[in-house]
Write a protein that holds these residues in place. Structure first.
Motif, PDB file in Angstrom:
ATOM      1  N   UNK A 182      -8.210   1.048  -3.955  1.00 37.24           N
ATOM      2  CA  UNK A 182      -8.058  -0.538  -3.665  1.00 37.24           C
ATOM      3  C   UNK A 182      -9.318  -1.483  -3.730  1.00 37.24           C
ATOM      4  N   UNK A 183      -9.384  -2.358  -4.841  1.00 40.78           N
ATOM      5  CA  UNK A 183     -10.509  -3.220  -4.825  1.00 40.78           C
ATOM      6  C   UNK A 183     -10.283  -4.522  -4.316  1.00 40.78           C
ATOM      7  N   UNK A 190       3.252  -4.709   7.836  1.00 41.64           N
ATOM      8  CA  UNK A 190       1.783  -5.254   7.985  1.00 41.64           C
ATOM      9  C   UNK A 190       1.055  -3.903   7.638  1.00 41.64           C
ATOM     10  N   UNK A 191      -0.153  -4.026   7.380  1.00 41.31           N
ATOM     11  CA  UNK A 191      -1.134  -2.945   7.094  1.00 41.31           C
ATOM     12  C   UNK A 191      -2.461  -3.469   7.170  1.00 41.31           C
ATOM     13  N   UNK A 192      -3.453  -2.539   7.667  1.00 42.75           N
ATOM     14  CA  UNK A 192      -4.875  -3.072   7.540  1.00 42.75           C
ATOM     15  C   UNK A 192      -5.567  -2.161   6.454  1.00 42.75           C
ATOM     16  N   UNK A 193      -6.475  -2.768   5.675  1.00 40.28           N
ATOM     17  CA  UNK A 193      -7.373  -1.941   5.093  1.00 40.28           C
ATOM     18  C   UNK A 193      -8.582  -1.874   5.293  1.00 40.28           C
ATOM     19  N   UNK A 194      -9.577  -0.769   5.520  1.00 39.61           N
ATOM     20  CA  UNK A 194     -10.850  -0.529   5.927  1.00 39.61           C
ATOM     21  C   UNK A 194     -11.468  -0.852   4.620  1.00 39.61           C
ATOM     22  N   UNK A 195     -12.508  -1.319   4.540  1.00 38.00           N
ATOM     23  CA  UNK A 195     -13.341  -1.462   3.400  1.00 38.00           C
ATOM     24  C   UNK A 195     -14.869  -0.848   3.350  1.00 38.00           C
ATOM     25  N   UNK A 240      -4.061   1.760   7.251  1.00 32.64           N
ATOM     26  CA  UNK A 240      -3.189   2.134   8.362  1.00 32.64           C
ATOM     27  C   UNK A 240      -2.138   0.871   8.333  1.00 32.64           C
ATOM     28  N   UNK A 241      -0.802   1.725   8.133  1.00 35.54           N
ATOM     29  CA  UNK A 241       0.399   1.050   7.835  1.00 35.54           C
ATOM     30  C   UNK A 241       0.934   0.838   9.202  1.00 35.54           C
ATOM     31  N   UNK A 242       1.757  -0.267   9.543  1.00 37.22           N
ATOM     32  CA  UNK A 242       2.607  -0.321  11.007  1.00 37.22           C
ATOM     33  C   UNK A 242       3.254   0.659  11.224  1.00 37.22           C
ATOM     34  N   UNK A 243       3.128   1.082  12.460  1.00 31.06           N
ATOM     35  CA  UNK A 243       3.760   2.423  12.802  1.00 31.06           C
ATOM     36  C   UNK A 243       5.303   2.189  12.847  1.00 31.06           C
ATOM     37  N   UNK A 244       6.099   3.212  12.099  1.00 29.82           N
ATOM     38  CA  UNK A 244       7.575   3.105  12.121  1.00 29.82           C
ATOM     39  C   UNK A 244       7.785   2.193  10.889  1.00 29.82           C
ATOM     40  N   UNK A 267       0.919  -1.308   0.100  1.00 30.55           N
ATOM     41  CA  UNK A 267      -0.195  -0.060   0.001  1.00 30.55           C
ATOM     42  C   UNK A 267       0.860   1.227  -0.026  1.00 30.55           C
ATOM     43  N   UNK A 268       0.315   2.589  -0.003  1.00 35.59           N
ATOM     44  CA  UNK A 268       0.963   3.639  -0.345  1.00 35.59           C
ATOM     45  C   UNK A 268       1.056   4.561   1.071  1.00 35.59           C
TER      46      UNK A 268
END
Length: 269
Positions: free
Chosen positions: A92-93, A127-132, A115-119, A83-84
């Protein structure tokens, strides 16, 4: 050592149909590289076999050319390098609910926030989380909360390449890879391997089975004591695909379980 990230760079979000068509094409020469910038990228499970329909209902395909898992009905867990960065993102689909990306029963959703991993800076913490934009009526994949599952054999699955430099796949493939201890993995990768944040798996000395380009962000998982799947790793990087002396490197999920849970709460799940 250059890190070969196992995803295919996509510059725009695409529809599920467009992604399915793209998935059958050879890997792009413009695929993303690791931080050192001299690795090629490959896109599918190497040495895999077709997954049975519904076998891994928590698997999702992301339109930038990555995999992911359903963490919660409206949250997808994937790799940070897919992710960016953090913030609002509707590009993102997510395609879910099918093994065949061209299946008319595919369920799609659109990202709203990431949300991308802090740091995260390209080294570890991948790791990252994508809200849909809607909840998926599909099972979520539990994450490991401690290191007790970081051993034995693991399952990997994805729509990525089935050989280094190979083609994306229309149908989900799966494979089994054994745990590789930190000392062996460190011997292969030197200081590029962060033992406190990463876990390795693969057939050292033999090769032939691995995640590859397009599998990034997908889960590495195994059964718990109740015969339920639990996610142990996130496909992150490696040197090529399925090379005998270079196991796959995965984000160690248990290390970041608390951070992932906190990020999920911040996204409203």
């Amino acid at each position: 050592m250059a890190k070969t990230r196992k995803y295919l760079k996509r510059t725009v979000a695409v529809s599920a149909a467009a992604l399915a068509a793209f998935a059958l094409q050879p890997a792009s020469a413009g695929a993303a590289e690791g931080p050192a910038g001299n690795g090629g990228v490959d896109t599918k499970i190497v040495g895999g076999t077709p997954a049975e329909e519904g076998e891994f209902p928590f698997m999702v395909r992301l339109s930038m050319g990555c995999g992911g898992s359903i963490y919660a009905p409206d949250l997808i867990l994937t790799a940070a390098h897919c992710v960016d960065g953090s913030g609002p993102d509707d590009s993102i689909t997510v395609t879910a609910g099918v093994n065949d990306l061209e299946d008319s029963n595919a369920v799609t959703a659109q990202s709203t926030e990431v949300t991308v991993a802090p740091g995260y800076n390209g080294q570890g913490k991948d790791w990252a989380l994508i809200k849909i934009d809607k909840e998926l009526d599909l099972p979520a994949l539990n994450i490991a909360k401690d290191a007790s599952f970081n051993e034995g054999d693991f399952e990997i699955a994805g729509w990525g390449a089935d050989s280094e430099g190979g083609s994306q796949q229309q149908n989900l493939l799966k494979a089994t890879v054994p745990f590789v201890d930190d000392a062996t993995c460190g011997s292969a990768y030197g200081s590029s391997f962060i033992a406190e944040e990463e876990i390795c798996a693969g057939l050292v000395g033999e090769g032939g089975v691995d995640a590859c380009q397009g599998d990034s962000g997908g889960p590495m998982f195994r059964k718990d004591d109740n015969d339920a799947w639990v996610q142990v790793g996130i496909v992150s990087w490696g040197q090529g695909c399925a090379r005998p002396d270079y196991p796959g490197v995965y984000t160690e999920v248990s290390t970041f379980a608390g951070d992932i849970e906190e990020a999920a709460a911040g996204l409203g799940s």
